[in-house]
Write an enzyme that holds these catalytic residues in place. Sequence first.
Site, mmCIF file in Angstrom:
data_model
loop_
_atom_site.group_PDB
_atom_site.id
_atom_site.type_symbol
_atom_site.label_atom_id
_atom_site.label_comp_id
_atom_site.label_asym_id
_atom_site.label_seq_id
_atom_site.Cartn_x
_atom_site.Cartn_y
_atom_site.Cartn_z
ATOM 1 N N HIS A 24 -6.755 6.906 -1.717
ATOM 2 C CA HIS A 24 -7.509 5.792 -1.131
ATOM 3 C C HIS A 24 -6.711 4.964 -0.123
ATOM 4 O O HIS A 24 -7.301 4.234 0.681
ATOM 5 C CB HIS A 24 -8.067 4.889 -2.240
ATOM 6 C CG HIS A 24 -7.112 3.855 -2.733
ATOM 7 N ND1 HIS A 24 -6.105 4.133 -3.628
ATOM 8 C CD2 HIS A 24 -7.002 2.536 -2.444
ATOM 9 C CE1 HIS A 24 -5.422 3.033 -3.875
ATOM 10 N NE2 HIS A 24 -5.936 2.045 -3.173
ATOM 11 N N ASP A 25 -5.385 5.051 -0.130
ATOM 12 C CA ASP A 25 -4.564 4.379 0.888
ATOM 13 C C ASP A 25 -3.590 5.355 1.544
ATOM 14 O O ASP A 25 -2.549 4.945 2.069
ATOM 15 C CB ASP A 25 -3.791 3.208 0.271
ATOM 16 C CG ASP A 25 -4.621 1.936 0.201
ATOM 17 O OD1 ASP A 25 -5.488 1.748 1.070
ATOM 18 O OD2 ASP A 25 -4.417 1.137 -0.731
ATOM 19 N N HIS A 50 0.839 -1.200 0.000
ATOM 20 C CA HIS A 50 0.000 0.000 0.000
ATOM 21 C C HIS A 50 0.876 1.252 0.000
ATOM 22 O O HIS A 50 0.870 2.045 0.946
ATOM 23 C CB HIS A 50 -0.949 -0.021 1.200
ATOM 24 C CG HIS A 50 -1.941 -1.138 1.149
ATOM 25 N ND1 HIS A 50 -1.782 -2.303 1.863
ATOM 26 C CD2 HIS A 50 -3.087 -1.282 0.442
ATOM 27 C CE1 HIS A 50 -2.797 -3.121 1.614
ATOM 28 N NE2 HIS A 50 -3.599 -2.527 0.753
#
Length: 271
Positions: free
Chosen positions: A121-122, A80
Amino acid sequence: SRAQPPFPPSQVERLLAGCNSWQFDTWGLHEASGGHALSALGFFLVQREGLVERLRMEPLTLARLLRTLESGYRVNNPYHNSAHAADVLHTLHVLLHGARLTEHYLDSLGLMAAYFAAIIHDYGHPGLTNDFLVASSHPLALRYNDRSPLESHHAAAAFSLLAERPDLDITSGLSRSERAAFRKQVIELVLATDMKQHFAILNHFNTVHHLSANTANNNNSGGSEISPQPSAAANSTGRQQPPTAPQSSQPPPRAQQRHQQHGGTSAQPAR
């Protein structure tokens, strides 16, 4: 010194030019840009789609924000990280344009919300799962009441950045209603990346799809020659639905090899 919009060298420009293809080499861009694939691709897409002008953004503000968000992804996170975010951004871009959603469904604000959601989103991902955070009573789990703590953190941290740093606020040129709509769409998209929401979202999609198809079929069977009915691709309001997105092909061997060399697998989920 003032931040400048990322102006990539020729190799990066060549890679960015292929962003509409499923064969786009995210790892190649990551290496050619010196680890700045996310900011390079993000700036390129937003600028090319005309969103900077239509949403009244300052290019320098956008450049600063993208670099700041990129630096918020942990380099030591094996999956991630910012390269993963760039990969997700590219995948989203190809899906949206391949399915012609930008023609039939998304306006400029919606497209920017989708891009921004993919970019953040991460953001600030600690490299731990939601289940672990909840089981260990992690501060993020406590803060968000065990409900999608990671996804809630990603969205909240990114919007906190915009609120605390006026020099990074790309929404300053929007009206109050536009800002609210943008924020709402981004939050919904980021929260939807929690895989525990997958089946609920899929069931909702299938239900809407079946209802739309049944309505279209009923309209077709009950129509007359004088008054043509909407086609099977239209929903109950008569609005044309976008065609099905093209199926993904396997990643090219070169990109797949680079991904494996960086600690990934050949079939990582794009989350």
